[in-house]
Design a protein around this motif. Structure first.
Motif, PDB file in Angstrom:
ATOM      1  N   ILE A 213      -5.993  -0.421  -5.003  1.00 21.45           N
ATOM      2  CA  ILE A 213      -4.778  -1.193  -5.270  1.00 21.45           C
ATOM      3  C   ILE A 213      -5.072  -2.499  -5.995  1.00 21.45           C
ATOM      4  CG2 ILE A 213      -4.790  -2.461  -3.078  1.00 21.45           C
ATOM      5  CD1 ILE A 213      -1.700  -2.034  -2.984  1.00 21.45           C
TER       6      ILE A 213
ATOM      7  N   TYR B 231       3.611   5.936  -5.682  1.00 22.37           N
ATOM      8  CA  TYR B 231       3.868   5.893  -7.126  1.00 22.37           C
ATOM      9  C   TYR B 231       2.587   5.813  -7.965  1.00 22.37           C
ATOM     10  CZ  TYR B 231       8.818   5.439  -6.123  1.00 22.37           C
ATOM     11  OH  TYR B 231      10.115   5.670  -5.693  1.00 22.37           O
ATOM     12  N   HIS B 232       1.469   6.131  -7.332  1.00 16.61           N
ATOM     13  CA  HIS B 232       0.202   6.121  -8.068  1.00 16.61           C
ATOM     14  C   HIS B 232       0.289   7.082  -9.258  1.00 16.61           C
ATOM     15  CE1 HIS B 232      -3.869   7.838  -8.848  1.00 16.61           C
ATOM     16  NE2 HIS B 232      -4.219   6.535  -8.792  1.00 16.61           N
TER      17      HIS B 232
ATOM     18  N   TRP C 171      -7.591   4.598  -7.458  1.00 17.91           N
ATOM     19  CA  TRP C 171      -6.827   4.523  -6.203  1.00 17.91           C
ATOM     20  C   TRP C 171      -7.038   3.178  -5.502  1.00 17.91           C
ATOM     21  CZ3 TRP C 171      -3.128   7.613  -4.271  1.00 17.91           C
ATOM     22  CH2 TRP C 171      -2.966   8.887  -4.864  1.00 17.91           C
TER      23      TRP C 171
ATOM     24  N   PHE D 175       2.296   1.764  -3.430  1.00 23.09           N
ATOM     25  CA  PHE D 175       1.233   2.060  -4.406  1.00 23.09           C
ATOM     26  C   PHE D 175       0.814   3.537  -4.327  1.00 23.09           C
ATOM     27  CE2 PHE D 175      -3.341   2.474  -5.296  1.00 23.09           C
ATOM     28  CZ  PHE D 175      -3.384   2.059  -6.632  1.00 23.09           C
ATOM     29  N   LYS D 176       0.638   4.026  -3.108  1.00 26.61           N
ATOM     30  CA  LYS D 176       0.207   5.421  -2.941  1.00 26.61           C
ATOM     31  C   LYS D 176       1.304   6.394  -3.376  1.00 26.61           C
ATOM     32  CE  LYS D 176      -2.967   4.371   0.870  1.00 26.61           C
ATOM     33  NZ  LYS D 176      -3.239   4.541   2.320  1.00 26.61           N
TER      34      LYS D 176
ATOM     35  N   ASP E 211       0.801  -1.233   0.000  1.00 27.69           N
ATOM     36  CA  ASP E 211       0.000   0.000   0.000  1.00 27.69           C
ATOM     37  C   ASP E 211       0.838   1.289   0.000  1.00 27.69           C
ATOM     38  OD1 ASP E 211      -2.590  -1.107  -0.121  1.00 27.69           O
ATOM     39  OD2 ASP E 211      -2.583  -1.526   2.016  1.00 27.69           O
TER      40      ASP E 211
ATOM     41  N   THR F 149      -5.606   6.973 -13.004  1.00 25.78           N
ATOM     42  CA  THR F 149      -5.952   5.579 -12.699  1.00 25.78           C
ATOM     43  C   THR F 149      -6.635   5.525 -11.338  1.00 25.78           C
ATOM     44  OG1 THR F 149      -3.820   5.115 -11.622  1.00 25.78           O
ATOM     45  CG2 THR F 149      -3.965   4.754 -14.009  1.00 25.78           C
TER      46      THR F 149
ATOM     47  N   ALA G 161       1.191   1.721 -11.367  1.00 24.38           N
ATOM     48  CA  ALA G 161       1.959   2.179 -10.203  1.00 24.38           C
ATOM     49  C   ALA G 161       3.216   1.329 -10.020  1.00 24.38           C
ATOM     50  CB  ALA G 161       1.094   2.123  -8.959  1.00 24.38           C
TER      51      ALA G 161
ATOM     52  N   ALA H  76      -4.506   0.102 -12.482  1.00 24.36           N
ATOM     53  CA  ALA H  76      -3.854   0.973 -11.503  1.00 24.36           C
ATOM     54  C   ALA H  76      -2.670   0.267 -10.858  1.00 24.36           C
ATOM     55  CB  ALA H  76      -4.866   1.410 -10.447  1.00 24.36           C
ATOM     56  N   ASN H  77      -2.832  -1.046 -10.572  1.00 22.57           N
ATOM     57  CA  ASN H  77      -1.767  -1.818  -9.938  1.00 22.57           C
ATOM     58  C   ASN H  77      -0.558  -1.943 -10.864  1.00 22.57           C
ATOM     59  OD1 ASN H  77      -0.340  -4.562  -9.301  1.00 22.57           O
ATOM     60  ND2 ASN H  77      -1.557  -4.122  -7.456  1.00 22.57           N
TER      61      ASN H  77
ATOM     62  N   GLU I 290      -1.587   9.459 -11.995  1.00 21.08           N
ATOM     63  CA  GLU I 290      -2.841  10.198 -12.157  1.00 21.08           C
ATOM     64  C   GLU I 290      -3.635   9.661 -13.346  1.00 21.08           C
ATOM     65  OE1 GLU I 290      -4.322  14.842 -12.762  1.00 21.08           O
ATOM     66  OE2 GLU I 290      -2.185  14.332 -12.745  1.00 21.08           O
TER      67      GLU I 290
END
Length: 240
Positions: free
Chosen positions: A212, A203-204, A210, A200-201, A197, A208, A221, A217-218, A206
């Motif tokens: 995980i 390197y998230h 949130w 992921f947060k 987590d 995609t 990131a 998105a996975n 924009e």
């Protein structure tokens, strides 16, 4: 008929009747004076009565002059009135002409006034881009993630991503590791590329989700993290 007496001009019919009457009266007066005794004439002189003598010829000349002057005055007045009427008519016509010309010029100016320019046409709205459709499977998730990575300038390849997904989760987007050191520390690895987590947060990417566990998105990131740490997901061949 013109009179042969010098200074005696022709008289109108009415004037002739008047003159005849005066001549008749003068004759009667002369006859009366002839019949009256000389003594009476002397008495008249004694009381200071002044005898007035006016001949018919003199009376006619005087009246004729007055009538001629009155006629001349009437002719002059008639001429003045005629000139005034002509001038008034000319002034009225000139004013009417000027009014017509002013009205004509006003109409011409209105006609020549340039028409207002039409407002420029608004450019047609561009149609919204058609969203690319992706298959809801591993192949579709990888391809959608790759399009996002390319748009953000993040390096990765289809083969490098798929190879690491198969090693980490065998393609299961709901996979979770509950036995490694991360799990022991309370932050288990999750999703297709088994990312924790906090990573992921951090390197998230924009645009995609949130979540995980969201496949796109996975992947996105995880590839962003691998590019920062290893240069590209293609360079990852084991746990990272």
């Amino acid at each position: 008929m013109r009179s042969t007496v010098s200074g005696y001009s022709a008289l109108s019919k009415a004037h002739k009747f008047s003159a005849a009457g005066l001549v008749t009266a003068a004759g009667a007066a002369a006859l009366t004076f002839a019949l009256v005794p000389q003594a009476q004439a002397a008495d008249a002189h004694s009381v200071g009565v002044k005898t007035v003598s006016l001949s018919a010829q003199e009376f006619g000349v005087t009246q004729d002059a007055d009538l001629a002057k009155a006629a001349d005055d009437a002719a002059v007045k008639a001429g003045v009135d005629a000139k005034a009427a002509v001038k008034a008519k000319a002034d009225a016509e000139a004013k009417a002409k000027a009014d017509r010309e002013r009205a004509s010029r006003s109409t011409e100016r209105k006609a020549l006034k340039p028409a207002a320019k039409p407002a420029p046409a608004k450019p047609a709205a561009k149609p919204a881009p058609v969203k690319k459709a992706y298959a809801d499977n591993l192949d579709g998730w990888i391809n959608e993630s790759l399009d996002i990575l390319r748009a953000k300038g993040i390096p990765a390849s289809y083969d490098g991503i798929k190879r690491n997904i198969m090693r980490e989760s065998t393609g299961n987007p709901q996979a979770i590791n509950d036995w490694d050191v991360n799990a022991v520390n309370g932050v288990p690895s999750k999703g297709l590329l088994q990312i924790i987590d906090p990573t992921f947060k951090a390197y998230h990417v924009e645009g995609t989700s949130w979540d995980i566990y969201d496949p796109v998105a996975n992947i996105t990131a995880s590839c962003n993290y691998a590019a920062d740490k290893y240069g590209s997901m293609d360079n990852v061949n084991s746990a990272y």
